[in-house]
Design an enzyme around this catalytic site. Structure first.
Site, mmCIF file in Angstrom:
data_model
loop_
_atom_site.group_PDB
_atom_site.id
_atom_site.type_symbol
_atom_site.label_atom_id
_atom_site.label_comp_id
_atom_site.label_asym_id
_atom_site.label_seq_id
_atom_site.Cartn_x
_atom_site.Cartn_y
_atom_site.Cartn_z
ATOM 1 N N TYR A 113 41.304 45.129 49.173
ATOM 2 C CA TYR A 113 40.485 44.846 47.983
ATOM 3 C C TYR A 113 41.255 45.206 46.717
ATOM 4 O O TYR A 113 41.814 46.299 46.614
ATOM 5 C CB TYR A 113 39.172 45.647 48.017
ATOM 6 N N GLU A 201 38.647 39.826 40.239
ATOM 7 C CA GLU A 201 38.536 40.468 41.550
ATOM 8 C C GLU A 201 39.168 39.604 42.631
ATOM 9 O O GLU A 201 38.898 38.403 42.710
ATOM 10 C CB GLU A 201 37.053 40.687 41.863
#
Ligand code: GDP
Ligand code: MN
Length: 393
Positions: A113, A201
């Site tokens: 992530y 993101e």
């Protein structure tokens, strides 16, 4: 402003970030041929078909399909296009899929992530990385905060090389991957700062079996107030993905945000609008929207605002709360009367007017013959509309 995955990937590619590439296909008669061509173009053995909607969690909702034949790719594409995809981010109504991306299939060794978001407490962007990719970051932050590294980014200096290296070490990357990750993170941060992003993101960022670092997914939200500086990105707006009421409102310069309550609100001033929503809550109701008509709204804008509020079937009553400073109460009254005459008032309407030309405004409303309940204070107005809506139930 939100944009699609394929658009976020376009931006990142421009900044030198290695992305999972793909071909965008829109619904239409050419779908089968376009998907077949894309399948061949991306290697001819496997592709990933991905629905393009402004919401995440597509994988779990059936919006991401890994397929290993041309026929399966075409079938997946045809099923996905035109379907209403429901994910935990779309709400129960789901979102219609109008475009897909046929992506190169990658062999994943690891999912990581990576995200940059504004941290309102620190007052700057923050880089967040976690070795646990593909999982929602909110879950990691809550359940295993030690698995998340957060590094504040100086908005003037950008992400520093030592910070990027620290992130790479935290992710247990080794050898050549460290250099790749540093370049990746630096480019991501540069894009974030230069384009006035609110969020950038990458979930997941993957390490392929070949050892390359690739953005498999990309989500970018841009600051709507800064879009005038970025015409290329401003043109990426997709009104199909937005609440039609919000699209309408933005055409009339109204600051409107749809919510899921029952009491429509029309207020001037963002602070007063927030206070109005709070007061409705205090009296047991729930606001159906935020709406700041601004200081200089015209009669036309007021009419439009009311039309948008009335077009929402969830709205069971309306509270108009105007403190006329720059905005004059008689203008508001004329707008309300005009709107009421054209669209008809079929739900309880409470109006609280105060300030400039208030006597004239109240007189116009009183003599209009319309079914309007006047209120003299915010508290009274909120109580009256909440009681009226409760009485309907
Ligand atoms: P999201 O569910 O909307 O976040 O969509 P993503 O683009 O993140 O895709 C969801 C998941 O599909 C990823 O986390 C991967 O596990 C998987 N996926 C997507 N593309 C590939 C691929 O090329 N190869 C493999 N093995 N998995 C993929
Ligand atoms: Mn994702």
């Amino acid at each position: 402003m939100k944009i699609h995955e394929y658009q976020a990937k376009e931006i990142l590619e421009r900044y030198g970030v290695r992305i999972q590439r793909g071909t965008v296909v829109e619904n239409g008669p050419e779908v089968a041929q376009q998907v077949a061509d894309a399948f061949d173009h991306w290697g001819g053995t496997a592709v990933v078909v991905k629905a393009q909607i402004h919401a995440g969690g597509r994988g779990k909702g059936g919006g991401v399909k890994f397929v290993t034949s041309k026929e399966a790719a075409i079938e997946a594409a045809q099923n996905m296009l035109g379907m209403t995809l429901v994910t935990h981010q779309t709400g129960p109504g789901g979102q219609l899929v109008r475009k897909i991306m046929v992506c190169e299939a990658l062999d994943l060794a690891r999912e990581i992530y990576v995200g940059i978001a504004l941290d309102r407490q620190l007052g700057c962007p923050v880089l967040m990385v976690s070795a646990e990719g593909g999982v929602e970051i909110e879950t990691i932050a809550e359940e295993r905060p030690e698995a998340l590294l957060k590094l504040p980014i100086d908005p003037l200096l950008g992400l520093q090389a030592h910070q990027a290296r620290r992130a790479a070490f935290f992710l247990d990357l080794e050898g050549a991957q460290i250099k790749q990750a540093v370049a990746f993170l630096s480019s991501l941060a540069k894009a974030f700062l230069e384009l006035d992003c609110e969020i950038a993101e990458i979930n997941p960022l993957v390490v392929t079996d070949q050892g390359d670092i690739v953005a498999l997914d990309a989500k970018i939200n841009l600051d709507s107030n800064a879009l005038f500086r970025h015409p290329t990105e401003a043109a990426m707006r997709d009104e199909n993905e937005e609440d039609p009421k919000e699209v309408d409102a933005s055409r009339f310069g109204l600051n409107y945000i749809a919510l899921d309550g029952q009491i429509g609100c029309m207020v001037n001033g963002a602070g007063l609008a927030m206070a109005t929503m709070d007061t409705i809550k205090v009296h047991g109701g729930s606001p159906a929207n935020f709406l700041d008509v601004g200081g200089g709204a015209t009669e036309e804008a007021i009419t439009e605002a009311l039309r948008i509020i009335f077009s929402d079937d969830q709205v069971r009553g309306i509270l108009i709360n105007i403190f006329g400073g720059i905005m004059k109460c008689d203008i508001i009254a004329k707008g309300v009367i005009g709107a009421a005459r054209t669209i008809g008032i079929d739900r309880p309407l409470v109006v609280r007017l105060e300030g400039t030309n208030v006597e004239e405004g109240r007189r116009l409303l009183r003599e209009s013959g319309l079914d309007i309940t006047p209120a003299t204070s915010l508290d009274e107005g909120a109580r009256l509309i909440c009681d009226a809506v409760a009485a309907l139930a």
